[in-house]
Design an enzyme around this catalytic site. Structure first.
Site, PDB file in Angstrom:
ATOM      1  N   GLY A 231       4.008   1.807  10.958  1.00  0.00           N
ATOM      2  CA  GLY A 231       2.861   2.858  10.799  1.00  0.00           C
ATOM      3  C   GLY A 231       1.560   2.385  11.397  1.00  0.00           C
ATOM      4  O   GLY A 231       1.425   2.514  12.751  1.00  0.00           O
ATOM      5  N   VAL A 232       0.794   2.122  10.738  1.00  0.00           N
ATOM      6  CA  VAL A 232      -0.808   1.578  11.111  1.00  0.00           C
ATOM      7  C   VAL A 232      -0.793  -0.024  10.982  1.00  0.00           C
ATOM      8  O   VAL A 232      -1.191  -0.600  12.298  1.00  0.00           O
ATOM      9  CB  VAL A 232      -1.761   2.042  10.246  1.00  0.00           C
ATOM     10  CG1 VAL A 232      -3.407   1.890  10.777  1.00  0.00           C
ATOM     11  CG2 VAL A 232      -1.564   3.643  10.375  1.00  0.00           C
TER      12      VAL A 232
ATOM     13  N   ASP B 236       2.426   2.378   0.903  1.00  0.00           N
ATOM     14  CA  ASP B 236       2.911   1.874  -0.557  1.00  0.00           C
ATOM     15  C   ASP B 236       3.919   2.715  -1.341  1.00  0.00           C
ATOM     16  O   ASP B 236       4.613   2.162  -2.152  1.00  0.00           O
ATOM     17  CB  ASP B 236       1.369   1.944  -1.328  1.00  0.00           C
ATOM     18  CG  ASP B 236       0.576   0.870  -0.618  1.00  0.00           C
ATOM     19  OD1 ASP B 236       0.909  -0.350  -0.644  1.00  0.00           O
ATOM     20  OD2 ASP B 236      -0.499   1.265  -0.205  1.00  0.00           O
ATOM     21  N   ALA B 237       3.838   4.037  -1.049  1.00  0.00           N
ATOM     22  CA  ALA B 237       4.938   5.114  -1.766  1.00  0.00           C
ATOM     23  C   ALA B 237       6.219   4.732  -1.379  1.00  0.00           C
ATOM     24  O   ALA B 237       7.265   4.281  -2.080  1.00  0.00           O
ATOM     25  CB  ALA B 237       4.599   6.454  -1.519  1.00  0.00           C
TER      26      ALA B 237
ATOM     27  N   HIS C 181      -1.388  -5.503   0.587  1.00  0.00           N
ATOM     28  CA  HIS C 181      -2.112  -4.892  -0.310  1.00  0.00           C
ATOM     29  C   HIS C 181      -1.540  -5.436  -1.912  1.00  0.00           C
ATOM     30  O   HIS C 181      -0.208  -5.804  -1.882  1.00  0.00           O
ATOM     31  CB  HIS C 181      -1.824  -3.260  -0.448  1.00  0.00           C
ATOM     32  CG  HIS C 181      -2.554  -2.405  -0.904  1.00  0.00           C
ATOM     33  ND1 HIS C 181      -3.935  -2.815  -1.726  1.00  0.00           N
ATOM     34  CD2 HIS C 181      -2.652  -1.309  -1.023  1.00  0.00           C
ATOM     35  CE1 HIS C 181      -4.597  -1.857  -1.938  1.00  0.00           C
ATOM     36  NE2 HIS C 181      -3.807  -0.767  -1.669  1.00  0.00           N
TER      37      HIS C 181
ATOM     38  N   GLY D  89      -5.253  -0.916  10.782  1.00  0.00           N
ATOM     39  CA  GLY D  89      -4.430  -1.782  11.721  1.00  0.00           C
ATOM     40  C   GLY D  89      -4.697  -1.450  13.126  1.00  0.00           C
ATOM     41  O   GLY D  89      -4.616  -2.255  13.942  1.00  0.00           O
TER      42      GLY D  89
ATOM     43  N   ASP E 214      -9.973  -3.100  -3.110  1.00  0.00           N
ATOM     44  CA  ASP E 214      -9.493  -2.106  -1.827  1.00  0.00           C
ATOM     45  C   ASP E 214      -9.564  -0.651  -2.237  1.00  0.00           C
ATOM     46  O   ASP E 214      -9.927   0.286  -1.482  1.00  0.00           O
ATOM     47  CB  ASP E 214      -8.154  -2.598  -1.322  1.00  0.00           C
ATOM     48  CG  ASP E 214      -7.943  -1.896  -0.003  1.00  0.00           C
ATOM     49  OD1 ASP E 214      -8.228  -2.554   1.029  1.00  0.00           O
ATOM     50  OD2 ASP E 214      -7.159  -1.055   0.043  1.00  0.00           O
TER      51      ASP E 214
ATOM     52  N   GLU F 148     -12.267   2.024  -0.416  1.00  0.00           N
ATOM     53  CA  GLU F 148     -11.756   3.109   0.535  1.00  0.00           C
ATOM     54  C   GLU F 148     -12.225   4.634  -0.171  1.00  0.00           C
ATOM     55  O   GLU F 148     -12.309   5.412   0.363  1.00  0.00           O
ATOM     56  CB  GLU F 148     -10.263   3.199   0.734  1.00  0.00           C
ATOM     57  CG  GLU F 148      -9.390   3.372  -0.475  1.00  0.00           C
ATOM     58  CD  GLU F 148      -8.099   2.532  -0.001  1.00  0.00           C
ATOM     59  OE1 GLU F 148      -7.806   1.812   0.853  1.00  0.00           O
ATOM     60  OE2 GLU F 148      -6.975   3.064  -0.990  1.00  0.00           O
TER      61      GLU F 148
HETATM   62  N1  LIG Z   1      -3.605   1.552   7.183  1.00  0.00           N
HETATM   63  C1  LIG Z   1      -4.037   0.306   7.276  1.00  0.00           C
HETATM   64  O1  LIG Z   1      -4.844   0.078   8.230  1.00  0.00           O
HETATM   65  C2  LIG Z   1      -3.943  -0.726   6.202  1.00  0.00           C
HETATM   66  C3  LIG Z   1      -5.077  -1.429   6.115  1.00  0.00           C
HETATM   67  C4  LIG Z   1      -5.034  -2.487   5.020  1.00  0.00           C
HETATM   68  C5  LIG Z   1      -3.878  -2.409   4.443  1.00  0.00           C
HETATM   69  N2  LIG Z   1      -2.755  -1.701   4.510  1.00  0.00           N
HETATM   70  C6  LIG Z   1      -1.367  -1.678   3.595  1.00  0.00           C
HETATM   71  O2  LIG Z   1      -0.671  -1.986   4.549  1.00  0.00           O
HETATM   72  C7  LIG Z   1       0.564  -1.418   4.170  1.00  0.00           C
HETATM   73  C8  LIG Z   1       1.235  -0.359   5.385  1.00  0.00           C
HETATM   74  O3  LIG Z   1       0.309   0.636   5.219  1.00  0.00           O
HETATM   75  P1  LIG Z   1       0.231   1.666   6.511  1.00  0.00           P
HETATM   76  O4  LIG Z   1      -1.090   2.428   6.412  1.00  0.00           O
HETATM   77  O5  LIG Z   1       0.414   0.680   7.525  1.00  0.00           O
HETATM   78  O6  LIG Z   1       1.662   2.539   6.234  1.00  0.00           O
HETATM   79  P2  LIG Z   1       2.018   3.868   7.045  1.00  0.00           P
HETATM   80  O7  LIG Z   1       1.792   5.018   6.052  1.00  0.00           O
HETATM   81  O8  LIG Z   1       1.197   3.840   8.186  1.00  0.00           O
HETATM   82  O9  LIG Z   1       3.503   3.772   6.838  1.00  0.00           O
HETATM   83  C9  LIG Z   1       4.030   2.723   7.475  1.00  0.00           C
HETATM   84  C10 LIG Z   1       5.806   2.823   7.723  1.00  0.00           C
HETATM   85  O10 LIG Z   1       6.439   3.300   6.500  1.00  0.00           O
HETATM   86  C11 LIG Z   1       7.571   4.036   7.094  1.00  0.00           C
HETATM   87  N3  LIG Z   1       8.027   4.925   5.849  1.00  0.00           N
HETATM   88  C12 LIG Z   1       7.190   6.008   5.178  1.00  0.00           C
HETATM   89  N4  LIG Z   1       8.151   6.472   4.304  1.00  0.00           N
HETATM   90  C13 LIG Z   1       9.593   5.967   4.426  1.00  0.00           C
HETATM   91  C14 LIG Z   1      10.537   5.767   3.678  1.00  0.00           C
HETATM   92  N5  LIG Z   1      10.774   6.714   2.957  1.00  0.00           N
HETATM   93  N6  LIG Z   1      11.699   5.025   4.078  1.00  0.00           N
HETATM   94  C15 LIG Z   1      11.513   4.199   5.169  1.00  0.00           C
HETATM   95  N7  LIG Z   1      10.353   4.064   5.726  1.00  0.00           N
HETATM   96  C16 LIG Z   1       9.313   4.699   5.438  1.00  0.00           C
HETATM   97  C17 LIG Z   1       6.857   4.801   8.290  1.00  0.00           C
HETATM   98  O11 LIG Z   1       7.949   5.280   9.025  1.00  0.00           O
HETATM   99  C18 LIG Z   1       6.002   3.905   8.864  1.00  0.00           C
HETATM  100  O12 LIG Z   1       6.741   3.171   9.840  1.00  0.00           O
HETATM  101  C19 LIG Z   1       0.317  -0.699   2.869  1.00  0.00           C
HETATM  102  O13 LIG Z   1       0.621  -1.526   1.646  1.00  0.00           O
HETATM  103  C20 LIG Z   1      -1.350  -0.452   2.809  1.00  0.00           C
HETATM  104  O14 LIG Z   1      -1.861  -0.183   1.472  1.00  0.00           O
HETATM  105  C21 LIG Z   1      -3.103  -0.558   5.502  1.00  0.00           C
HETATM  106  C1  LIG Z   2      -8.334   0.550   6.264  1.00  0.00           C
HETATM  107  C2  LIG Z   2      -8.410   0.369   4.676  1.00  0.00           C
HETATM  108  C3  LIG Z   2      -9.273   1.906   4.199  1.00  0.00           C
HETATM  109  O1  LIG Z   2      -9.314  -0.596   4.312  1.00  0.00           O
HETATM  110  C4  LIG Z   2      -7.178   0.231   3.871  1.00  0.00           C
HETATM  111  O2  LIG Z   2      -7.549  -0.307   2.841  1.00  0.00           O
HETATM  112  C5  LIG Z   2      -6.196   1.366   4.020  1.00  0.00           C
HETATM  113  O3  LIG Z   2      -5.636   1.548   2.849  1.00  0.00           O
HETATM  114  O4  LIG Z   2      -5.953   2.047   4.998  1.00  0.00           O
HETATM  115 MG   LIG Z   3      -6.304   0.480   1.139  1.00  0.00          MG
HETATM  116 MG   LIG Z   4      -8.704  -1.828   2.976  1.00  0.00          MG
END
Ligand SMILES: NC(=O)c1ccc[n+]([C@@H]2O[C@H](COP(=O)([O-])OP(=O)(O)OC[C@H]3O[C@@H](n4cnc5c(N)ncnc54)[C@H](O)[C@@H]3O)[C@@H](O)[C@H]2O)c1
Ligand SMILES: CC(C)(O)[C@@H](O)C(=O)O
Ligand SMILES: [Mg+2]
Ligand SMILES: [Mg+2]
Length: 345
Positions: free
Chosen positions: A36-37, A97-98, A121, A150, A205, A209
């Site tokens: 995803g991200v 996370d879901a 996370h 990301g 976190d 956010e």
């Molecule tokens: N977005 C960020 O920049 C960021 C920053 C720091 C930490 N995090 C953490 O990193 C983790 C990933 O976050 P993200 O924002 O990259 O996730 P996202 O929401 O972009 O999703 C990631 C992936 O999950 C897959 N997905 C969604 N539902 C699904 C399902 N039912 N079955 C199979 N695959 C499924 C999607 O295809 C996608 O490739 C989380 O724990 C988040 O809290 C994210």
């Molecule tokens: C990028 C953030 C807000 O720092 C992260 O915590 C997220 O959940 O996407």
């Molecule tokens: Mg977060």
């Molecule tokens: Mg964060």
């Protein structure tokens, strides 16, 4: 290292260079699950840094195509989720996370003794009564949480910079968890790494956010924009005085050298007013931050997020809310202002 009078454990690239990280992980297969991200940012940085990395992603759909476009090869470095987990010695669990909750029953059987389960996370582990994510005792459970998107993690890596990350160890089954987590943190492109726990990571976190990083800033900006508009100021003036000047002129100054440095580069008139009004803004918002933190700590925020994000139509609902933001006067004005930046012409 001492931060404003408080000693903390941090690890820098000087103490733990990339070559050392490569040596620590030379026999490991790292599977980044989810594209995803965070998935693209972390997997591409690891790949470019010379680690043995594969991607696990649901077949079909937009993100599978994105992984292919980024050079991951189906059957060689790109697999469905279960196959990637089977091949991995380190599983980087980067689904939303879901989705982590939903997919957990299918992947936990691949957590055989000695493997490592990695999160970005503290959510799944901290709120385990709500997520049912309970890893077996004979695997390492570690965390590297980049403090930013990301997208920024990847961009800053390509610019030769680094995004800071926190790290934590929940379970050290192999005695190698510290080396593994730090090597991964360096490998994904962290600037420096600071120590935390899974619980502190998720509490801070979720607060950040919802607070200054995203929720509070939008609330604050909107309140000022509306006040200017209600008093007869045109959108151009209201947007420039609220957002454009902040992001283009003043934020870079305090990013570079602190708030006092930004203040020092503004007029004495501005300094006097800002120092006087800082107090009322602080006092008005502090109770909101306190309420937010307690909602996070008691698990209410996590439950709200699980309930909404696990609905089958949550993406459509979210898109509607984001579209309302995009189509509001303030952000439509913003689109025009951005277009008028000389570098965009
Ligand atoms: N977005 C960020 O920049 C960021 C920053 C720091 C930490 N995090 C953490 O990193 C983790 C990933 O976050 P993200 O924002 O990259 O996730 P996202 O929401 O972009 O999703 C990631 C992936 O999950 C897959 N997905 C969604 N539902 C699904 C399902 N039912 N079955 C199979 N695959 C499924 C999607 O295809 C996608 O490739 C989380 O724990 C988040 O809290 C994210
Ligand atoms: C990028 C953030 C807000 O720092 C992260 O915590 C997220 O959940 O996407
Ligand atoms: Mg977060
Ligand atoms: Mg964060």
């Amino acid at each position: 290292m001492n931060f404003g009078g408080v000693d903390e454990n941090v690890v820098t690239r000087e103490e733990f260079p990339l070559e050392k990280a490569r040596e620590v992980l030379k026999d490991e297969t790292i599977a980044v699950i989810g594209y995803g991200v965070q998935g693209p940012g972390q997997s591409l940085n690891l790949r470019d840094n010379g680690f043995n990395v594969i991607v696990g992603q649901r077949k079909g759909g937009k993100t599978w195509e994105k992984a292919v476009a980024d050079g991951w090869v189906p059957g060689e470095t790109l697999f469905d989720i279960e196959e990637a987990c089977e091949k991995a010695t380190i599983i980087q669990y980067l689904l939303s996370d879901a989705a982590q909750i939903e997919v957990w029953p299918r992947i936990k059987k691949y957590l055989t003794p000695g493997k490592a389960l990695y999160f970005s996370h503290g959510f799944g582990i901290t709120y385990k009564e709500r997520t049912n994510i309970i890893p077996p005792a004979d695997v390492d459970v570690i965390l590297v949480a980049p403090k930013g998107s990301g997208t920024s993690l990847r961009r800053m890596f390509l610019q030769g910079r680094g995004l800071n990350s926190s790290y934590a160890i929940f379970q050290d089954a192999t005695g190698k968890a510290w080396d593994r987590v730090i090597a991964l943190g360096i490998g994904v492109g962290s600037g420096y790494l600071f120590e935390t726990t899974f619980k502190k990571e998720v509490y801070s976190d979720l607060t950040g956010e919802r607070g200054t990083l995203m929720g509070a800033i939008q609330g604050l900006l909107l309140a000022q924009y509306e006040t200017l508009r209600e008093n007869g100021h045109e959108p151009s003036e209201a947007f420039n005085e609220t957002v454009e000047e902040l992001t283009q002129s003043l934020m870079p100054l305090f990013a570079e050298n602190g708030m006092d440095w930004m203040y020092a580069n503004c007029s004495t008139t501005a300094q006097r007013g800002a120092l006087d009004w800082m107090g009322p803004f602080h006092d008005a918002t502090k109770p909101v931050f306190q309420k937010l933190y307690s909602e996070v700590a008691c698990g209410n925020e996590a439950q709200r997020s699980i309930d909404t994000n696990s609905k089958p139509d949550y993406r459509e609902g979210l898109e509607k809310e984001l579209a309302a933001l995009r189509e509001s006067e303030m952000w439509r004005a913003g689109a025009v202002v951005r277009k008028l930046r000389p570098e965009n012409n």
